[in-house]
Design an enzyme around this catalytic site. Structure first.
Site, PDB file in Angstrom:
ATOM      1  N   GLY A 195      -1.148   1.701  12.683  1.00 22.39           N
ATOM      2  CA  GLY A 195      -0.556   1.245  11.417  1.00 22.39           C
ATOM      3  C   GLY A 195      -1.340   1.756  10.227  1.00 22.39           C
ATOM      4  N   LYS A 230       0.808  -1.224   0.000  1.00 20.92           N
ATOM      5  CA  LYS A 230       0.000   0.000   0.000  1.00 20.92           C
ATOM      6  C   LYS A 230       0.842   1.276   0.000  1.00 20.92           C
ATOM      7  CE  LYS A 230      -4.071  -1.975   2.183  1.00 20.92           C
ATOM      8  NZ  LYS A 230      -5.042  -1.935   3.279  1.00 20.92           N
TER       9      LYS A 230
HETATM   10  P1  NDP Z   1      -0.145  -2.649  10.267  1.00 19.31           P
HETATM   11  O1  NDP Z   1       0.875  -3.719  10.428  1.00 19.31           O
HETATM   12  O2  NDP Z   1       0.144  -1.493   9.374  1.00 19.31           O
HETATM   13  O3  NDP Z   1      -0.510  -2.031  11.710  1.00 19.31           O
HETATM   14  C1  NDP Z   1      -0.823  -2.845  12.798  1.00 19.31           C
HETATM   15  C2  NDP Z   1      -1.015  -1.991  14.053  1.00 19.31           C
HETATM   16  O4  NDP Z   1      -1.465  -2.865  15.078  1.00 19.31           O
HETATM   17  C3  NDP Z   1       0.245  -1.330  14.559  1.00 19.31           C
HETATM   18  O5  NDP Z   1      -0.086  -0.128  15.193  1.00 19.31           O
HETATM   19  C4  NDP Z   1       0.754  -2.348  15.569  1.00 19.31           C
HETATM   20  O6  NDP Z   1       1.515  -1.772  16.616  1.00 19.31           O
HETATM   21  C5  NDP Z   1      -0.528  -2.825  16.173  1.00 19.31           C
HETATM   22  N1  NDP Z   1      -0.415  -4.145  16.770  1.00 19.31           N
HETATM   23  C6  NDP Z   1       0.021  -5.273  16.176  1.00 19.31           C
HETATM   24  N2  NDP Z   1      -0.041  -6.305  17.054  1.00 19.31           N
HETATM   25  C7  NDP Z   1      -0.498  -5.787  18.230  1.00 19.31           C
HETATM   26  C8  NDP Z   1      -0.755  -6.331  19.516  1.00 19.31           C
HETATM   27  N3  NDP Z   1      -0.564  -7.633  19.773  1.00 19.31           N
HETATM   28  N4  NDP Z   1      -1.230  -5.513  20.478  1.00 19.31           N
HETATM   29  C9  NDP Z   1      -1.409  -4.196  20.234  1.00 19.31           C
HETATM   30  N5  NDP Z   1      -1.176  -3.613  19.037  1.00 19.31           N
HETATM   31  C10 NDP Z   1      -0.737  -4.403  18.057  1.00 19.31           C
HETATM   32  O7  NDP Z   1      -1.475  -3.402   9.799  1.00 19.31           O
HETATM   33  P2  NDP Z   1      -2.757  -2.773   9.079  1.00 19.31           P
HETATM   34  O8  NDP Z   1      -3.036  -1.473   9.719  1.00 19.31           O
HETATM   35  O9  NDP Z   1      -2.601  -2.820   7.600  1.00 19.31           O
HETATM   36  O10 NDP Z   1      -3.894  -3.840   9.428  1.00 19.31           O
HETATM   37  C11 NDP Z   1      -4.444  -3.917  10.730  1.00 19.31           C
HETATM   38  C12 NDP Z   1      -5.672  -4.794  10.681  1.00 19.31           C
HETATM   39  O11 NDP Z   1      -6.679  -4.177   9.889  1.00 19.31           O
HETATM   40  C13 NDP Z   1      -5.437  -6.167  10.055  1.00 19.31           C
HETATM   41  O12 NDP Z   1      -6.094  -7.118  10.837  1.00 19.31           O
HETATM   42  C14 NDP Z   1      -6.071  -6.087   8.681  1.00 19.31           C
HETATM   43  O13 NDP Z   1      -6.590  -7.344   8.284  1.00 19.31           O
HETATM   44  C15 NDP Z   1      -7.197  -5.121   8.960  1.00 19.31           C
HETATM   45  N6  NDP Z   1      -7.655  -4.417   7.766  1.00 19.31           N
HETATM   46  C16 NDP Z   1      -8.942  -4.583   7.370  1.00 19.31           C
HETATM   47  C17 NDP Z   1      -9.452  -3.967   6.265  1.00 19.31           C
HETATM   48  C18 NDP Z   1     -10.876  -4.184   5.876  1.00 19.31           C
HETATM   49  O14 NDP Z   1     -11.280  -3.759   4.783  1.00 19.31           O
HETATM   50  N7  NDP Z   1     -11.684  -4.810   6.736  1.00 19.31           N
HETATM   51  C19 NDP Z   1      -8.614  -3.072   5.437  1.00 19.31           C
HETATM   52  C20 NDP Z   1      -7.264  -2.924   5.942  1.00 19.31           C
HETATM   53  C21 NDP Z   1      -6.827  -3.598   7.058  1.00 19.31           C
HETATM   54  P3  NDP Z   1       3.111  -1.900  16.744  1.00 19.31           P
HETATM   55  O15 NDP Z   1       3.627  -0.670  16.047  1.00 19.31           O
HETATM   56  O16 NDP Z   1       3.346  -1.888  18.195  1.00 19.31           O
HETATM   57  O17 NDP Z   1       3.494  -3.189  16.081  1.00 19.31           O
END
Ligand code: NDP
Length: 294
Positions: free
Chosen positions: A143, A81
């Site tokens: 994220g 993306k």
């Molecule tokens: P990213 O990897 O860009 O971001 C993930 C975020 O979640 C980061 O802030 C990360 O923090 C945090 N995180 C990860 N693991 C944990 C944890 N165990 N506890 C707390 N925080 C955590 O991913 P995306 O933003 O692209 O995707 C996030 C979710 O959204 C996914 O499940 C994806 O499937 C979903 N999604 C759904 C869409 C839809 O159309 N329904 C569209 C796009 C995404 P840290 O920096 O600390 O790692």
């Protein structure tokens, strides 16, 4: 109408459908192809959607290939993306602010424009249920999905956003929201169990916590602080009923939106960009439920 008639009507002696698709890795568990093709069939749109396994290493070639083959556009998902921005000509307003693109439109002359429909789809899902004007929101995660949702919800009228992240990198999203949108954003370092403030209107999970196959994972929040008048939404499309969604239902929250709504709405907006048609979200939702076995 039987399938023979449908084929005859769809093709009507034109055997060259417009092509769209997806470039992502992994690609195989993404159900978007199923809901796109269901909408194309339902609305007799002479389009096909090709789901492609493409990571960073092949993304440039894939974009050039799509242009060479006359594709109308494509979606990008993990990990492309942000990377795809390098290979396209223009960005829509929110894609520019978010810094990420999930939908690319290819014009007849080969010009490419990147849009981000993730946040727009999310705003639509919420706005179908409540007005977002002046609402206070807690955003779990910082994220790509959180950026898209935070920016679009702020542009749509949410007034206060509390962003939680496990490390200080979440400040970048807070700074972005404060600089580029009218909303007031604050940061909370998420290193202990979080109590949702009682004056919160909307709580959103934008982390992958609970995503298949880790369906038993729970967010580090105090579930007892979820209140019935809060709208609770999850980004995770698979499973539909995450533990977060189940907890919110269990706490009596009146409005609980699974990630399926966001997935379907962002797809509806992408089809509009490519075809100009408003496709029926219910057709996509029903197909998603069918392919997920619900
Ligand atoms: P990213 O990897 O860009 O971001 C993930 C975020 O979640 C980061 O802030 C990360 O923090 C945090 N995180 C990860 N693991 C944990 C944890 N165990 N506890 C707390 N925080 C955590 O991913 P995306 O933003 O692209 O995707 C996030 C979710 O959204 C996914 O499940 C994806 O499937 C979903 N999604 C759904 C869409 C839809 O159309 N329904 C569209 C796009 C995404 P840290 O920096 O600390 O790692």
């Amino acid at each position: 109408m039987d399938s023979k008639d449908l084929n005859a009507e769809t093709y009507s002696l034109d055997f060259l459908p417009r092509l769209v698709g997806s470039f992502a890795s992994p690609a195989s568990e993404n159900p978007t192809v199923a809901i796109m093709e269901a909408a194309f069939r339902h609305h007799r749109l002479h389009y096909r959607y090709i789901n492609c396994e493409v990571g960073h290493d092949k993304l440039k070639a894939a974009v050039e290939g799509a242009k060479a083959m006359g594709w109308r556009g494509f979606n990008c998902s993990i990990p492309n993306k942000v990377e795809v921005v390098k290979y396209i000509d223009e960005l829509g307003e929110s894609a520019r602010i978010i810094g990420a693109v999930n939908t690319v439109i290819i014009e007849e002359n080969g010009t490419t424009r990147g849009e981000n429909t993730d946040g727009k789809g999310f705003v639509k899902a919420i706005s179908d249920v409540i007005s977002v004007q002046g609402k206070r929101m807690v955003l779990l995660g910082a994220g790509g999905a959180a950026r898209a949702i935070g920016v679009e919800m702020a542009l749509a009228g949410v007034s206060e956003i509390v962003v939680l992240n496990r490390d200080e990198s979440g400040h970048a999203l807070v700074d972005l929201l404060n600089k580029c949108t009218p909303a007031k954003a604050t940061f909370v370092l998420w290193n202990q169990t979080f109590d949702i403030p009682a004056n919160t209107d909307i709580v959103i999970n934008a982390t992958p916590v609970g995503l298949y196959p880790n369906v038993e994972q729970r967010l580090n929040i105090n579930v007892e602080t979820l209140k019935p008048d809060m709208l609770v939404a999850d980004c995770i499309p698979n499973p539909v009923y995450t533990l977060f969604v189940k907890d919110a239902i269990g706490k009596g929250c009146k409005h609980v939106l699974p990630g399926m709504n966001m997935l379907v709405n962002q797809a509806v907006i992408a089809v509009k960009y490519w075809t100009g048609e408003d496709v029926d979200a219910e057709v996509m939702k029903n197909e998603l439920k069918r392919v997920l076995g619900l």
